[in-house]
Every structure is written in C-alpha cells, then in structure tokens.
Write a protein that holds these residues in place. Structure first.
Motif, PDB file in Angstrom:
ATOM      1  N   ALA A 281      -6.347  12.784  12.774  1.00 43.81           N
ATOM      2  CA  ALA A 281      -7.232  13.936  12.571  1.00 43.81           C
ATOM      3  C   ALA A 281      -7.655  14.476  13.924  1.00 43.81           C
ATOM      4  O   ALA A 281      -7.687  13.737  14.909  1.00 43.81           O
ATOM      5  CB  ALA A 281      -8.461  13.532  11.766  1.00 43.81           C
ATOM      6  N   LYS A 282      -7.955  15.760  13.966  1.00 36.74           N
ATOM      7  CA  LYS A 282      -8.539  16.278  15.199  1.00 36.74           C
ATOM      8  C   LYS A 282      -9.940  15.699  15.369  1.00 36.74           C
ATOM      9  O   LYS A 282     -10.339  15.313  16.466  1.00 36.74           O
ATOM     10  CB  LYS A 282      -8.598  17.804  15.194  1.00 36.74           C
ATOM     11  N   ASN A 283     -10.677  15.633  14.267  1.00 42.00           N
ATOM     12  CA  ASN A 283     -12.007  15.029  14.268  1.00 42.00           C
ATOM     13  C   ASN A 283     -12.163  14.281  12.951  1.00 42.00           C
ATOM     14  O   ASN A 283     -12.346  14.890  11.902  1.00 42.00           O
ATOM     15  CB  ASN A 283     -13.079  16.110  14.413  1.00 42.00           C
ATOM     16  N   LYS A 284     -12.048  12.974  12.990  1.00 38.64           N
ATOM     17  CA  LYS A 284     -12.006  12.169  11.765  1.00 38.64           C
ATOM     18  C   LYS A 284     -13.239  12.368  10.900  1.00 38.64           C
ATOM     19  O   LYS A 284     -13.161  12.351   9.668  1.00 38.64           O
ATOM     20  CB  LYS A 284     -11.853  10.687  12.135  1.00 38.64           C
ATOM     21  N   SER A 285     -14.390  12.598  11.514  1.00 40.57           N
ATOM     22  CA  SER A 285     -15.636  12.727  10.754  1.00 40.57           C
ATOM     23  C   SER A 285     -15.661  13.992   9.898  1.00 40.57           C
ATOM     24  O   SER A 285     -16.408  14.072   8.922  1.00 40.57           O
ATOM     25  CB  SER A 285     -16.842  12.729  11.695  1.00 40.57           C
ATOM     26  N   SER A 286     -14.854  15.000  10.258  1.00 37.00           N
ATOM     27  CA  SER A 286     -14.861  16.249   9.488  1.00 37.00           C
ATOM     28  C   SER A 286     -13.489  16.562   8.903  1.00 37.00           C
ATOM     29  O   SER A 286     -13.223  17.687   8.487  1.00 37.00           O
ATOM     30  CB  SER A 286     -15.323  17.408  10.374  1.00 37.00           C
ATOM     31  N   CYS A 287     -12.613  15.573   8.849  1.00 37.63           N
ATOM     32  CA  CYS A 287     -11.233  15.786   8.398  1.00 37.63           C
ATOM     33  C   CYS A 287     -11.195  16.149   6.913  1.00 37.63           C
ATOM     34  O   CYS A 287     -11.787  15.470   6.079  1.00 37.63           O
ATOM     35  CB  CYS A 287     -10.413  14.520   8.639  1.00 37.63           C
ATOM     36  N   LYS A 288     -10.487  17.233   6.597  1.00 37.68           N
ATOM     37  CA  LYS A 288     -10.288  17.617   5.197  1.00 37.68           C
ATOM     38  C   LYS A 288      -9.298  16.650   4.574  1.00 37.68           C
ATOM     39  O   LYS A 288      -8.211  16.437   5.101  1.00 37.68           O
ATOM     40  CB  LYS A 288      -9.757  19.046   5.100  1.00 37.68           C
ATOM     41  N   PHE A 289      -9.678  16.072   3.433  1.00 37.44           N
ATOM     42  CA  PHE A 289      -8.791  15.098   2.792  1.00 37.44           C
ATOM     43  C   PHE A 289      -8.997  15.115   1.288  1.00 37.44           C
ATOM     44  O   PHE A 289     -10.132  15.119   0.803  1.00 37.44           O
ATOM     45  CB  PHE A 289      -9.032  13.685   3.312  1.00 37.44           C
ATOM     46  N   LYS A 290      -7.905  15.136   0.554  1.00 39.34           N
ATOM     47  CA  LYS A 290      -7.935  15.095  -0.908  1.00 39.34           C
ATOM     48  C   LYS A 290      -7.063  13.927  -1.372  1.00 39.34           C
ATOM     49  O   LYS A 290      -5.878  13.878  -1.020  1.00 39.34           O
ATOM     50  CB  LYS A 290      -7.419  16.409  -1.490  1.00 39.34           C
ATOM     51  N   PRO A 291      -7.622  13.002  -2.152  1.00 37.10           N
ATOM     52  CA  PRO A 291      -6.808  11.866  -2.612  1.00 37.10           C
ATOM     53  C   PRO A 291      -5.734  12.321  -3.589  1.00 37.10           C
ATOM     54  O   PRO A 291      -5.934  13.245  -4.380  1.00 37.10           O
ATOM     55  CB  PRO A 291      -7.835  10.954  -3.292  1.00 37.10           C
ATOM     56  N   LEU A 292      -4.587  11.675  -3.519  1.00 36.40           N
ATOM     57  CA  LEU A 292      -3.493  11.937  -4.442  1.00 36.40           C
ATOM     58  C   LEU A 292      -3.264  10.711  -5.313  1.00 36.40           C
ATOM     59  O   LEU A 292      -3.608   9.590  -4.921  1.00 36.40           O
ATOM     60  CB  LEU A 292      -2.213  12.277  -3.674  1.00 36.40           C
ATOM     61  N   TYR A 293      -2.671  10.941  -6.478  1.00 36.53           N
ATOM     62  CA  TYR A 293      -2.462   9.852  -7.425  1.00 36.53           C
ATOM     63  C   TYR A 293      -1.026   9.872  -7.944  1.00 36.53           C
ATOM     64  O   TYR A 293      -0.399  10.933  -8.050  1.00 36.53           O
ATOM     65  CB  TYR A 293      -3.425   9.973  -8.610  1.00 36.53           C
ATOM     66  N   THR A 294      -0.522   8.690  -8.270  1.00 35.02           N
ATOM     67  CA  THR A 294       0.776   8.576  -8.930  1.00 35.02           C
ATOM     68  C   THR A 294       0.587   7.848 -10.252  1.00 35.02           C
ATOM     69  O   THR A 294      -0.313   7.010 -10.394  1.00 35.02           O
ATOM     70  CB  THR A 294       1.781   7.787  -8.067  1.00 35.02           C
ATOM     71  N   GLU A 295       1.425   8.170 -11.204  1.00 36.98           N
ATOM     72  CA  GLU A 295       1.330   7.521 -12.513  1.00 36.98           C
ATOM     73  C   GLU A 295       1.701   6.048 -12.411  1.00 36.98           C
ATOM     74  O   GLU A 295       2.653   5.682 -11.737  1.00 36.98           O
ATOM     75  CB  GLU A 295       2.266   8.204 -13.513  1.00 36.98           C
ATOM     76  N   LYS A 296       0.909   5.221 -13.068  1.00 40.23           N
ATOM     77  CA  LYS A 296       1.223   3.798 -13.117  1.00 40.23           C
ATOM     78  C   LYS A 296       2.408   3.558 -14.040  1.00 40.23           C
ATOM     79  O   LYS A 296       2.631   4.301 -14.995  1.00 40.23           O
ATOM     80  CB  LYS A 296       0.023   3.001 -13.644  1.00 40.23           C
ATOM     81  N   SER A 297       3.119   2.513 -13.750  1.00 39.02           N
ATOM     82  CA  SER A 297       4.232   2.113 -14.599  1.00 39.02           C
ATOM     83  C   SER A 297       3.814   0.946 -15.474  1.00 39.02           C
ATOM     84  O   SER A 297       3.064   0.066 -15.044  1.00 39.02           O
ATOM     85  CB  SER A 297       5.431   1.716 -13.735  1.00 39.02           C
ATOM     86  N   PHE A 298       4.299   0.937 -16.717  1.00 32.51           N
ATOM     87  CA  PHE A 298       4.007  -0.183 -17.615  1.00 32.51           C
ATOM     88  C   PHE A 298       4.511  -1.505 -17.043  1.00 32.51           C
ATOM     89  O   PHE A 298       4.027  -2.577 -17.392  1.00 32.51           O
ATOM     90  CB  PHE A 298       4.659   0.038 -18.981  1.00 32.51           C
ATOM     91  N   SER A 299       5.492  -1.401 -16.204  1.00 32.42           N
ATOM     92  CA  SER A 299       6.116  -2.629 -15.718  1.00 32.42           C
ATOM     93  C   SER A 299       5.328  -3.297 -14.597  1.00 32.42           C
ATOM     94  O   SER A 299       5.718  -4.340 -14.108  1.00 32.42           O
ATOM     95  CB  SER A 299       7.533  -2.331 -15.220  1.00 32.42           C
ATOM     96  N   THR A 300       4.210  -2.699 -14.184  1.00 34.48           N
ATOM     97  CA  THR A 300       3.430  -3.307 -13.106  1.00 34.48           C
ATOM     98  C   THR A 300       2.943  -4.694 -13.518  1.00 34.48           C
ATOM     99  O   THR A 300       2.598  -4.927 -14.682  1.00 34.48           O
ATOM    100  CB  THR A 300       2.242  -2.414 -12.732  1.00 34.48           C
ATOM    101  N   ASN A 301       2.906  -5.598 -12.588  1.00 30.82           N
ATOM    102  CA  ASN A 301       2.520  -6.976 -12.897  1.00 30.82           C
ATOM    103  C   ASN A 301       1.028  -7.138 -13.147  1.00 30.82           C
ATOM    104  O   ASN A 301       0.597  -8.129 -13.706  1.00 30.82           O
ATOM    105  CB  ASN A 301       2.936  -7.897 -11.747  1.00 30.82           C
ATOM    106  N   GLU A 302       0.238  -6.155 -12.719  1.00 32.74           N
ATOM    107  CA  GLU A 302      -1.220  -6.275 -12.885  1.00 32.74           C
ATOM    108  C   GLU A 302      -1.616  -6.268 -14.353  1.00 32.74           C
ATOM    109  O   GLU A 302      -2.480  -7.027 -14.782  1.00 32.74           O
ATOM    110  CB  GLU A 302      -1.920  -5.115 -12.172  1.00 32.74           C
ATOM    111  N   PHE A 303      -0.996  -5.393 -15.138  1.00 30.87           N
ATOM    112  CA  PHE A 303      -1.324  -5.284 -16.561  1.00 30.87           C
ATOM    113  C   PHE A 303      -0.253  -6.035 -17.348  1.00 30.87           C
ATOM    114  O   PHE A 303       0.853  -5.543 -17.550  1.00 30.87           O
ATOM    115  CB  PHE A 303      -1.372  -3.809 -16.983  1.00 30.87           C
TER     116      PHE A 303
END
Length: 817
Positions: A281-303
């Motif tokens: 970032a040019k300035n981390k304290s004021s950095c524009k940021f939007k979180p992105l998401y991906t669809e979970k897979s049924f095959s994940t070991n967590e569930f």
C-alpha cells in the motif's frame, strides 16, 4: 439487446506540449524545466536502515541519491471507439441523429477544425489510454505535464521475470512461439531493444535499477489509499520484496500472494509451479480494501459430518463428497470449540444444561455469555459431548471462504494473445480488492493488455504502457473487438459508474448473531455483480499515444548524442561497405568504395560509388539508433547538401521516421540531387545480441502500399492493391501476401495528427475477431430487440460489411458535398 460502452464523468485535461502547440504559442501549463528529480531511496536512510545494495544503485560514484528523469511530452495519434466501428457494420436511421464520430461523447467532435486551440479551452470526458514508450518517461510526463500525482488508485506491474527473449518480447502479432537465443526470434523494435539493453546490461544489477526507478516514480502517481502489485517468479521475488520495502516502506507491506501457474513443471529438482504477487500500500492505514470470497466445496475436510432435524449424526461419506451432494433432510456441519482465550467475566460462568454443569477450560472463557449459550442450545446449535459443549457450524451458514494469500484455483493464463500474459483471474482479484468502479488502474507493463481488458470489463478507468508495438497492437485489437457483460448500475438514473454496481449479497450467519438474536451480517460478493442480459457492452473510447510526435517537432527533439555514438557509426560504415544500399523500386544496389565521416549535425557520412558515368558522391544522414528522424532534420540535411553542391544523392538512413517524411515517393528529385529514404535493418541495433553477424542487405528502400480509391454514386471505397517488402534471406523484393497484414484501419477525415479509427479490417486473422459482436448484434435485428430499444435504433444487417472485415476493400465512405 442494447449496445453500450462505459462513460466516466471524470475530466481529463488535454494539455498539449509546447512542441505540439507550436513554440510561439507556448502552453503556460507546461513547465519549462527539462528534468524531474526523485530520491532514489525515498524511505531508507542510508547507513541506518537495512538496505539492499547492487552495482550502480547510486550512480557511477555510488553517491548520487537523486534520480533525474527527462520531461517529455505525450502525443495522441489514434482515437478509437468500438461503437463507431459497430455503426459502420450496420445501416440504420435514428430519430435524433447524433454524430457517431463524437468519439468521446461530449457533443464536440474531436476532429473539429479548432481542436488544437480546444486543448486550452475545454475539459474532455475521460478516455482510456494505450501508450507506446519507456514507462519511466511516460510516467514522468504524466506527473510533470499532466499533474496526475495522487490520481491512480491501483498499479499492477508484471516486469520481465528473467533474461530471456521469450519473457521480454514477441515479434509477430499472431505467433507466440519465441525461442530464447535464436536470431530470428530477436525483436527488431528500437524501443524494445533499448529497454532490453537498459534492463539487462549488467544483469540483475541493471534489472534492480530499472525496477527501482519505475517504482519510485509510480509511487508518486498513487492516491493515499492506493495499492501497488508486482507479479514476479521465484527467481527474483526475494529481491523485489527488499526493493519494495525501500520504496514503499516495510510498514506498508500487505502480503505476498502465491498463485499456481501450472499443474506440472519439468525440473531436475523440485518443480516450481507457483508465481508471486507482492502487495504494498502507499499508506497501509488508509488503504482501500474489499474482501473477496470463494465458494466452499463440499469436499473440504473441515465439514465432515451430517446431522438431521432430530440430532442424529453420521459421517459425510467419500462418495457423497465426490458427488457433491447432501442427502435430503440432512445438514453438513463441523463442530468447533466454544472456548476462547479472551472474554468478559460473564463468559467465564458455568453453563448448566440438562442437569450437567460445564466450565470453560482453565485460563479460558466461553465465546459468548451463558445467556448466549442457552440461546444457541435452544436453536439446536450446541453439540453436547462427554467433557465440553461444542458449536454446530453448518456449511450453509456461509458457504463461502474469504480469499487468503494462497490462490490454488487459478492456474496459468488461458486463451493467450501474448507470449508472456498475466492470468486474468489473478489480476481481477487484485483490481476488485483495491478499487471501485470509476477508479483509475495503471499498468506500465501492458503486454497483451490484460490489465486494460479486465479494468474495462469492470468499469475501471485505465492507462497502460509498453515499449513494444507488437504488444500494443495485440492489446488494441483485443480491446477493439471485445464484448463484456452489462452489469447493473447501483443508480441507473444517474448512469454514473462511480456509484458502483448492484452486487449479489449473501447472509453470513455467525455464532455471535445467533447468540444475540441479531440478524445475520450481509456480505457483498464484489466479483458477482448483477447482469442485465438484455444489454452487452463494448470497450469505451481510448487513445493510442506515444512519446514521439508524428508531425511537429523541433529539429533535435529526439536526435541527440546518439548520433555521435562511435560504435554505432562504425558498424553502419562497415555494413554500408559490405552490402551497399538496395533500392526496392529499381532493384539496384549501390556499392560504396569509400566512406568518410563528417562532423556536421545533419550530414554524417560522405560515400563514393561507381556508376556508368564514373565515380559519384552521396551524402548520408544517419538517423538515431533508438528514436525518430524528424521532418526538420531531413529538411536541414537537404539544405546542407544543396549548399555543398558536390553530390547527386542524399540518403536518409533511419529505423523510425515521421509519417509526413515517410509518405510520398521513396526517391524524390531535389533539383541538383535526389533524396532517398532508406530503412536500416534491425540487425544494426541488435549488435551484441545476435549470434551470427549479418553483412548482407542491411539497408533497404521499401515501396509504399499501392492504394486506389474508387468512387460511385456519391460514395468512395479504399482498396489495398498490394505492398512490396524486401526479403533479406532471398535478397529480393516481393509482393506481400494480404494474410501477412495483421489489420489495417481507415480514417476518412484524417487531419494529419489525430487518426480517428472509423473502420478496421483483419486480413490475416482467423475470421473470429468479431464473432462475439456478430452473435450479439444479430439478436438486435429482431423485432423484440427493437421494441425493447424503444425504436431509437432501427437496424438492418449489412452482410457485405461483415464480408469486408477480412479483406482489402473498405466499407463505402459517403463523399462530402
């Protein structure tokens, strides 16, 4: 189905250089200074902070802390609007006819007679920009000539990964087969050869200076909330990280993203299947940021467990995981710990349920209050075990995962246009994370134009630069012929893209929301805007610009001390003696028996050659190695040749020459002597890179394309009859096949400087460049589409126009009265 392009309300001030405007009408907004200064190491204090050192980092004396960059001007040569090209493929009538060549949509045609004064009087609606030239000089021009400091939201840089031809250039638009070390695969573009030498003259030392200089200047373009991404391989990622620490400050480091580029790789050791994107970032304290998401897979070991409405639990079988299905009446879940290392006193109390008392672990607390635990239990969200309760986390509470810095779902770029091409999905994530629609995205390493393509699709403004004409032409073609989904605007009434798109949103059920009886949080999926299927988009208007003026230049604007470069001059002399000059029109070769060096600024050699009449003399003007021969220089050379009066031939040697000089006859009678324009072959600038030294046919005169204009019934059509090109292998001039011409364009009202593309034709393509256009535009011919368009555009398909797209004859052009 409606066609639209993206318009931005932001204004770009069109500020001509003093050269463009004419020195007598000097532009007061153009600063008089000729160089800009930047600290080479803007963050690190030398001798105090950790620092990366390399040969030449601080100049030849290792004490030069200031980077000096020439201030140059940018010149707009082409104005391209795909909607204008579409209009030429269909016959139509409009109730309120508008000028379809109003490229920038502001009601003022750009080709008006007063357009040059208008540079001073008007703001112009934003147009995106493809720029040919050294990125360092271009960025400096944007800062010093256009005042663009602090206006760029996001920078994406994909520099060469290593010292290889394949990673640095492609020599043909439709051929990505580049073999390292082969002479025939060596670029002949002056800008690229110079950039390659500058980047790798001292190996990694030159590379680090090259990249440092560009990062230092690029940082000045960024907004305070802006971000910079550098894509790199494991070969140099460690050095790039250190370099960016020095330019941006280690405190502004965000993360290092690793993404899989290939599924397999041949190697004697561990295969390298990942590339890296370094994120600052040019300035981390004021950095524009939007979180992105991906669809979970049924095959994940967590569930890995299923539960029904009665609380019966069973495992989630491998077969079900493979099928990607959940049996009816069951919910996929995982159980998670209800203990936390932090918490209030109320969350440390015992939890009594069904007569049994549970305590948090020693030194821990519950993740919510006891009241919250009771609410979770009433909602069947607590799983009671022998020793402690656990939280039942359903898969569909939020079937998405936040994108981390490990991207295993991308692989390499597909549908390649360029030998080195950025992965679209990787770049898209960077853009979506750090920008909004309407923000400005900048890429000084254009390549095939992936950054511009992605930015265009997602409503961002863009500027991109490359030293390669091949790369820019690939990008230009890609953008001219692209189609994009139409994303619904947040406020359709305003039509201002800066309000953003309408996005898909999903509820995010959490332990906290359930325990506190709160509505679930809503997450925005910024990579899933809502699409209007009744519309499609094409690229908005963009310009093609260079650091070279094609028309108005002071005499020595480009031709500087490169002319006196001793090695270059000596090599030209050797080649002239060995091969002479081939005249492509007369099929003659002049062999020089002697060449004398001259000290004048415009005549550099005197050559003597034999003819039937005896020994004759020619003066030779030697154009610069990495720049353009100006019209003024040719004029001065002619004047000096006439004053000397002892030669019957003036030869202008060039790699690049202004179009006003190049047009017309190759050999022109100047009264007492003839003037011939002769192109120097690329091997003269490739000295030291070629494995075999070429001695034959280094100087060739090439004819212009033969063009005819036929008129009939008030219309004109342009036709390319043929073009000659010299074959240095066969040592002959032959007719060039139409399929060797990648594309040609028409401006039926060219003013000599601004080429407004009205028509384009792909002679040697696969005849699929406009397939997406054709499919979508065909739908517009239906009555339903016309009704939905409110009859504003009555469309009839011009079959002949489609056929002409891959030929040598233009669409009909209406003649003016």
């Amino acid at each position: 189905m409606l066609i639209t392009d993206t318009k931005h309300k932001d204004k770009r001030i069109l500020i001509p250089s003093n050269e463009e405007a004419g020195m007598e009408n000097a532009n007061p907004l153009v600063k008089e200074k000729t160089k800009a200064e930047y600290p080479k190491n803007p963050v690190v204090t030398r001798g105090q902070d950790p620092e990366l050192f390399w040969l030449g980092k601080y100049g030849k004396d290792e004490n030069d802390d200031i980077l000096n960059v020439d201030i140059r001007s940018l010149y707009r040569h082409e104005h391209i609007s795909p909607i204008t090209l579409i209009n030429n493929l269909y016959s139509y009538q409009q109730a309120e006819q508008k000028d379809i060549f109003d490229t920038f949509g502001n009601g003022i045609p750009i080709y008006e007679e007063d357009k040059i004064p208008a540079f001073y009087k008007h703001h112009d609606n934003w147009s995106n920009r493809l720029i040919l030239g050294d990125s360092l000089l271009v960025m400096n021009s944007m800062l010093e000539r256009e005042g663009m400091a602090g206006q760029v939201q996001m920078i994406y840089i994909d520099p060469p990964y290593g010292i290889k031809y394949g990673g640095n250039w492609q020599i043909k638009i439709n051929n990505r087969d580049v073999k390292d070390g082969k002479d025939e695969h060596l670029s002949g573009e002056a800008e690229q050869i110079k950039a390659y030498r500058d980047t790798w003259e001292l190996g990694i030392h030159s590379y680090l200076s090259y990249l440092r200089d560009r990062l230092v200047v690029a940082k000045e373009l960024l907004t305070e909330s802006g971000s910079c991404f550098v894509q790199i391989s494991d070969e140099n990622v460690h050095l790039v990280r250190c370099l960016m620490d020095e330019v941006f400050g280690s405190e502004n480091f965000i993360c290092e993203i690793v993404f899989q580029k290939t599924g397999s790789e041949t190697s004697d050791f561990l295969p390298a299947v990942y590339d890296y994107i370094v994120f600052y970032a040019k300035n981390k304290s004021s950095c524009k940021f939007k979180p992105l998401y991906t669809e979970k897979s049924f095959s994940t070991n967590e569930f890995n467990q299923l539960i029904d409405s009665n609380g019966v639990i069973k495992g989630f079988s491998t077969d079900d995981k493979t099928k990607g299905t959940i049996p009816p009446g069951w919910h996929l879940f995982k159980s998670t710990d209800l203990n936390s290392r932090t918490g209030s006193q109320s969350s440390q109390a015992p939890f009594v349920i069904n007569g049994k008392t549970y305590y948090p672990r020693t030194g821990a607390s519950w993740r919510t209050s006891v009241t919250g635990l009771e609410k979770l239990y009433s909602k069947k969200r607590i799983l009671l075990t022998a020793n402690t309760p656990r939280y039942i986390h359903y898969f569909d509470d939020f079937p998405y995962s936040k994108v981390s810095n490990i991207w295993n779902d991308l692989m390499g770029a597909t549908d390649r246009y360029y030998v080195v091409q950025t992965n679209v999905k990787a770049l898209l994530r960077c853009i979506l994370m750090t920008t909004d629609p309407g923000d400005l995205v900048f890429d000084p390493t254009c390549g095939s134009g992936t950054t511009a393509y992605v930015a265009e699709q997602w409503g961002r403004r863009w500027i991109t630069i490359d030293t390669s004409r091949i790369a820019l032409n690939i990008a230009k073609t890609r953008l001219m012929t692209a189609t994009y989904p139409y994303y619904q605007l947040y406020d359709e009434a305003e039509t201002d893209i800066r309000h953003g798109f309408k996005y898909k949103t999903v509820p995010h059920i959490t332990l906290k929301s359930l325990a506190n009886d709160e509505p679930p949080e809503t997450e925005t999926l910024y990579d899933q805007p809502l699409e209007d299927k009744k519309r499609f988009r094409v690229s908005g208007p963009f310009t093609v610009e260079t650091l070279q003026s094609l028309d108005i230049l002071p005499i020595d604007h480009f031709e500087s001390d490169q002319l006196t470069e001793a090695d270059f001059l000596q090599r030209v002399k050797e080649q002239l003696k060995a091969s002479g000059v081939v005249n492509g029109l007369k099929q003659q070769r002049a062999k020089f028996i002697r060449l004398d060096e001259l000290s004048g600024p415009y005549l550099h050699l005197a050559g003597y050659y034999n003819t039937e009449k005896g020994e004759c003399k020619a003066y030779i003007h030697l154009g610069p190695k990495f720049s353009t021969v100006s019209k003024a220089s040719v004029s001065e050379a002619s004047k000096e040749c006439r004053q000397r009066g002892d030669a019957d031939w003036l030869i202008i040697l060039f790699f690049s020459i202004e179009d006003t000089v190049e047009s017309g006859q190759i050999t022109t009678s100047m009264g007492s002597f003839e003037l011939t324009k002769v192109r120097m072959q690329d091997d003269l600038m490739q000295d030291g890179l070629l494995k075999k030294d070429k001695k034959a046919a280094s100087f060739v005169t090439i004819g212009e394309p033969d063009i005819t204009v036929a008129t009939k019934d008030g219309f004109a059509q342009v036709k390319i009859e043929g073009i000659d090109i010299y074959d240095p292998i066969k040592d002959e001039v032959s007719v060039r096949n139409a399929h060797d011409i990648a594309y040609w364009m028409v401006d039926d009202d060219y003013d000599g400087s601004n080429f407004i593309v009205k028509q384009i034709f792909f002679c040697g393509g696969d005849k699929d460049e406009f397939e997406k256009w054709k499919k979508k535009l065909d739908n517009m011919a239906t009555e339903t589409a016309r009704q939905k368009a409110n009859h504003t555009l009555k469309i009839d398909i011009d079959i002949d126009a489609w056929d002409r797209l891959y030929g040598l004859e233009s669409h009909p052009i209406k003649l003016s009265d």
